[in-house]
Design a protein around this motif. Structure first.
Motif, PDB file in Angstrom:
ATOM      1  N   UNK A 257      41.440  44.785  54.223  1.00  0.00           N
ATOM      2  CA  UNK A 257      41.737  45.692  53.126  1.00  0.00           C
ATOM      3  C   UNK A 257      40.935  45.256  51.908  1.00  0.00           C
ATOM      4  N   UNK A 258      40.994  46.063  50.861  1.00  0.00           N
ATOM      5  CA  UNK A 258      40.246  45.775  49.638  1.00  0.00           C
ATOM      6  C   UNK A 258      41.210  45.726  48.466  1.00  0.00           C
ATOM      7  N   UNK A 259      41.042  44.677  47.599  1.00  0.00           N
ATOM      8  CA  UNK A 259      41.764  44.595  46.329  1.00  0.00           C
ATOM      9  C   UNK A 259      40.752  44.859  45.227  1.00  0.00           C
ATOM     10  N   UNK A 260      40.986  45.858  44.404  1.00  0.00           N
ATOM     11  CA  UNK A 260      40.047  46.198  43.344  1.00  0.00           C
ATOM     12  C   UNK A 260      40.816  46.523  42.074  1.00  0.00           C
ATOM     13  N   UNK A 261      40.154  46.307  40.914  1.00  0.00           N
ATOM     14  CA  UNK A 261      40.806  46.604  39.645  1.00  0.00           C
ATOM     15  C   UNK A 261      39.880  46.362  38.476  1.00  0.00           C
ATOM     16  N   UNK A 262      40.372  46.696  37.247  1.00  0.00           N
ATOM     17  CA  UNK A 262      39.572  46.604  36.029  1.00  0.00           C
ATOM     18  C   UNK A 262      40.255  45.612  35.071  1.00  0.00           C
ATOM     19  N   UNK A 263      39.426  44.783  34.417  1.00  0.00           N
ATOM     20  CA  UNK A 263      39.912  43.882  33.372  1.00  0.00           C
ATOM     21  C   UNK A 263      39.601  44.542  32.032  1.00  0.00           C
ATOM     22  N   UNK A 264      40.619  44.745  31.203  1.00  0.00           N
ATOM     23  CA  UNK A 264      40.423  45.384  29.892  1.00  0.00           C
ATOM     24  C   UNK A 264      41.101  44.555  28.815  1.00  0.00           C
ATOM     25  N   UNK A 265      40.689  44.869  27.549  1.00  0.00           N
ATOM     26  CA  UNK A 265      41.411  44.290  26.411  1.00  0.00           C
ATOM     27  C   UNK A 265      42.482  45.275  25.984  1.00  0.00           C
TER      28      UNK A 265
END
Length: 962
Positions: free
Chosen positions: A489-497
């Motif tokens: 499977x794939x774990x994906x995401x965005x890092x934001x302030x």
């Protein structure tokens, strides 16, 4: 069997070697395009013959081919004589006896333990090297073993370096050795001799066979039959031509007078090497007759009887494909299993032979990859019966062994439920299990396509394809690799302030507290396993750490999305940036200052009138500031804030002006013609200092790089032109390009032409000539050479002129002259003036004085030498425009009168046409031919005269009639 039978019409002739019989002569089957010669009976129905089959370019056989040690590189072959009297080749006699023989001279003792042959002294026994340059031949004796290998080679005692001994033949009882020699004391060039062979290994003295055998010519190639009858070849006596075969019977202790064998044995060609089998009344001989296959062939002769024969033709086809098969090994044997014939050549798509009537034969056929075939053929009693048969040959099964190895990508040694499925293009399917050796093998058909499919639990199916070829019983290997099935499977995401802007952070993936992978990004992407629990942690400078826990499910290829928002640490500072320049020439236009963090643009501002900007910063962070402005190089600096809150930082940036450059494109022209000038030197100066020199080649423009806001001077120089200069100033425009033209004034171009005037005939220099110069048909100048023979004229360059040269008592000459474009060039020209033609009086007639005009034999064409004289007549007519002339052409008396009249008339017309072609009015010229009617001397028909006297009558006259 391919047999070439000579087309000989055979009449009933009385052959002395067999009374009242006709013989059929035919070309034997062993012959080829090379040389085959010299048969020798060996044992039973076997014989030996020689061939040059290894020679690609066998020379024509000549009766004197043995001169000068000419080697034919012969090898000996064996053959059997079949029922039809033909020879079937069975192979080489031996590989050991080779290249020792002269022609095919070989003979054996009755017990086959001793061999005699002719040794050419070109070879030595030890090294086979060229050690002697004799032209003599020697007879040697050697011992033969059961493999027909020679040993104990010795030279016979009667050999000599001053004469040859060759062509040995052993008598039937082995007690005499006959041979050929040119030793002194003979009857001719070479004679036949014999010596006694004693039981102790010694030999008697050579004995000449006498005049019944030998003659004043060459006697060669002796042989003996079972009755000791001697056969030999000679060019003597009443032969048919070339070498003929003779025989002499042995009666009352001596050989009788030799007799010539009749046709078809002898012919107008060479015949030699005659051997005769008394039992079969047949034999063989060698001949170079015209109808042979090669240059020298072996011919057979058999009694011509009314034999009952039948023609058989065989075809062979593949039992399965029904296609015709060729290149077979076919053998025919008789009821005693003796080989009758071996068929090798295929004629008209069939194997053909002739078989005797009322006999049974066995047909044996062999070919690779087919089962051996045998059948019996029984002929009947029908004369010349023609039979054609087609037989089926059964092909052997063509198989190959294929070994398949199963490879596992994860190197697993124990694999469950592994099977291989084998499918061919014929629809056959075979399934085989795979054991722990990971290998299977199977028998594959030739020329077949296969697909092999491998399966195993928890592995992906894999497949290979291949095709077998037509090679019988070969083996080869193939490999198939199986890949382990996996669940990912794939774990994906965005890092934001906190402002929802992407934030680059250190993102770490953990499982059970163990770090699995780390990425520096603002958009992470991790590949993970199914049914597992992971922790994602994110860290960034000046931001608080954050993490998230994620559990994956059981389904493969699922994408799990998660985002992390980092909270900033509270700490701020201010940086104030002041921008100035290193020059006052340019203003700060479009000036900006940009703030970067981690190479990401954070903020950008325009510079105000105070040239100062400020930015709010985070504590403990690295930054980069870049200042930019039009026509200035970018300037930057980096720094890092500390942890002190509300701290102010001051920074100064100095911008350096870019180098201002412009391009000047210069073209140089001729001021008078506006044409570009080649080969021009151009120099550029600034403040009277030379900066650069360039040259114009092939009308190309020159490019100069110059600085902005400066004064320059360009000077152009070219050969034959006045130098010129051009001054200009550059402005402050960056990278501009300007074209400028420089015009040069050409200097005057003058050339000197020196004219020298000579008498064309005497080659003497002439004075007093008048030279008139024209340009465009207008008189430019006139020069009078009063007491001079040369004139120097000044002319303009590159100009066309017409010149006229006049002198009393000479023909006026016109010519064109073109000056070059080379300044101050000195030109020379020699003018030859032709003296004006005068007239002479002959026989009361006024004739234009010319040299005689000559024509080629039986021709009326104007030759080059004649044209010179005719041009004098043309000049005379031009200078005397009222004169009319008659052309008279005469011949001598040495040809028929009518012929001479017509030839002279053709020549007169040819002369008239030539003069008219030079611009003379046709009304001023008449003429005809007079042949031999107006001779100038007594050289008329039948009178002997010299060539000079006849030449006087051959003339062309130009008579002035008005």
């Amino acid at each position: 069997m391919k047999k070439v039978t000579l087309l000989l019409i055979l009449f009933y002739v009385n052959l002395s070697f067999s009374q009242q019989k006709d013989y059929e002569v035919f070309n034997t089957a062993i012959n080829s395009k090379f040389a085959e010669l010299g048969t020798t009976f060996f044992k039973n129905n076997t014989l030996i013959f020689a061939s040059s089959k290894k020679i690609d370019d066998d020379k024509n056989f000549l009766k004197d081919r043995r001169k000068n040690n000419g080697q034919s590189f012969l090898e000996f072959y064996t053959g059997i004589v079949n029922d039809n009297g033909d020879i079937i080749e069975t192979g080489k006699f031996t590989n050991e006896i080779k290249n020792k023989f002269f022609e095919a001279d070989i003979t054996f003792s009755p017990d086959l333990k001793t061999v005699y042959f002719t040794w050419n002294n070109f070879y030595s026994i030890e090294s086979k090297e060229d050690i002697e340059k004799w032209k003599t031949l020697r007879i040697v004796k050697a011992t033969l073993n059961e493999n027909f290998e020679t040993s104990d080679i010795t030279f016979l005692p009667f050999n000599s370096e001053t004469y040859s001994a060759r062509s040995p033949i052993v008598s039937n009882n082995g007690k005499k050795l006959f041979f050929v020699s040119d030793m002194p004391g003979g009857y001719g060039e070479s004679d036949i001799y014999f010596v006694d062979i004693y039981t102790d290994g010694t030999y008697g003295k050579p004995v000449n066979l006498g005049p019944n055998i030998n003659s004043a010519y060459d006697e060669q190639y002796p042989t003996l039959d079972a009755n000791e009858t001697l056969y030999f070849s000679t060019t003597a006596r009443f032969g048919k031509g070339g070498l003929d075969i003779f025989k002499s019977e042995f009666k009352n202790g001596e050989y009788q007078k030799a007799e010539n064998l009749p046709e078809p044995i002898n012919s107008k060609f060479d015949e030699f090497g005659f051997v005769y089998n008394n039992a079969t009344d047949s034999g063989f001989f060698t001949s170079n007759r015209k109808d042979g296959i090669g240059n020298v062939d072996i011919y057979a002769f058999v009694p011509k009887e009314l034999l009952c024969k039948q023609d058989f033709a065989f075809n062979f086809v593949d039992e399965k494909t029904k296609k015709e098969i060729d290149n077979l090994n076919i053998t025919l044997t008789n009821s005693d299993n003796q080989i009758v014939e071996v068929l090798s050549d295929k004629n008209n798509l069939a194997y053909k032979t002739q078989l005797k009537c009322n006999l049974t034969y066995k047909l044996i056929v062999e070919k690779e990859h087919y089962k051996p075939f045998e059948t019996f053929i029984t002929t009947n009693n029908t004369l010349n019966n023609k039979i054609s048969e087609t037989y089926n040959l059964t092909p052997l099964d063509c198989n190959q062994v294929v070994e398949i190895t199963i490879l596992f990508e994860d190197n697993n040694k124990t694999v469950e439920n592994c099977t291989v499925l084998i499918v061919d293009n014929k629809g056959s399917v075979l399934t085989q299990p795979v054991d722990n050796t990971h290998k299977i093998s199977f028998k594959a058909d030739c020329n077949t396509s296969y697909n092999v499919i491998a399966n195993a639990t928890n592995y992906l199916q894999s497949e290979i394809a291949f095709s077998t070829d037509s090679t019988y019983n070969t083996q080869f290997k193939k490999e198939i690799t199986l890949t382990k099935k996996s669940c990912n499977q794939t774990l994906t995401g965005v890092i934001t302030n906190t402002n929802k802007l992407p934030l680059t952070a250190n993102v770490s993936l953990f499982i059970d507290g163990k770090l699995i992978e780390k990425q520096v990004t603002n958009n992470f992407n991790f590949k993970v396993n199914c049914n597992a629990t992971y922790v994602i942690s994110a860290e960034a400078d000046n931001y608080q750490q954050s993490e998230i826990l994620i559990k994956t499910g059981a389904n493969a290829n699922i994408v799990n999305n998660a985002s992390l928002e980092l909270q900033p640490k509270i700490c701020n500072q201010v940086v104030e940036v002041n921008v100035n320049t290193n020059t006052t020439d340019f203003e700060l236009n479009n000036a900006t200052v940009a703030l970067y963090s981690n190479n990401v643009l954070m903020e950008q501002k325009n510079i105000n009138n105070s040239n100062t900007v400020s930015f709010n910063l985070n504590c403990n962070t690295s930054y980069k500031i870049i200042a930019a402005a039009t026509n200035f190089e970018n300037s930057e600096f980096t720094f890092k804030t500390d942890t002190e809150n509300n701290f102010k930082i001051n920074k100064l940036i100095t911008l350096t002006a870019k180098k201002c450059q412009q391009k000047i494109e210069l073209l140089v022209f001729n001021k008078l013609t506006n044409q570009q000038i080649k080969n021009t030197k151009v120099s550029i100066y600034s403040n009277n200092m030379l900066l650069e020199e360039k040259y114009i080649v092939n009308n190309n423009a020159l490019i100069f790089d110059v600085a902005c806001n400066k004064s320059y001077k360009i000077i152009g120089e070219a050969e034959n032109f006045e130098s010129e200069q051009l001054e200009f100033n550059t402005d402050l425009t960056f990278d501009s390009s300007t074209t400028k033209q420089l015009y040069l004034n050409p200097k005057p171009c003058i050339q000197t032409l020196t004219l020298s005037i000579f008498n064309k005939e005497t080659k003497e220099a002439l004075q007093g000539a008048k030279v008139t110069i024209f340009i465009n048909n207008k008189i430019l100048n006139t020069h009078l050479l009063a007491n001079e023979t040369t004139s120097n004229l000044e002319l303009n360059c590159d100009t066309s002129y017409n010149l006229k040269v006049e002198l009393e008592k000479f023909d006026t000459q016109f010519f064109e002259f073109q000056t070059t474009n080379i300044y101050n060039s000195e030109l020379n020209k020699i003018i030859y003036l032709t003296p004006s033609v005068e007239y002479v009086t002959l026989g009361g007639q006024k004739l234009i004085n010319t040299n005689n005009i000559y024509f080629d034999l039986d021709k009326a064409d104007i030759r080059n030498d004649a044209a010179i004289e005719l041009n004098k007549v043309v000049s005379y007519l031009i200078n005397h425009p009222t004169i009319k002339i008659e052309v008279k052409s005469h011949t001598d008396s040495r040809a028929p009168d009518n012929y001479n009249l017509k030839l002279s008339d053709r020549r007169a017309k040819s002369v008239i046409n030539y003069i008219i072609s030079k611009g003379i009015d046709a009304s001023r010229i008449t003429g005809k031919g007079y042949g031999e009617t107006q001779l100038l001397n007594e050289c008329s028909n039948g009178v002997k005269c010299t060539e000079a006297q006849h030449q006087l009558n051959r003339r062309t006259e130009f008579v002035i009639i008005e």
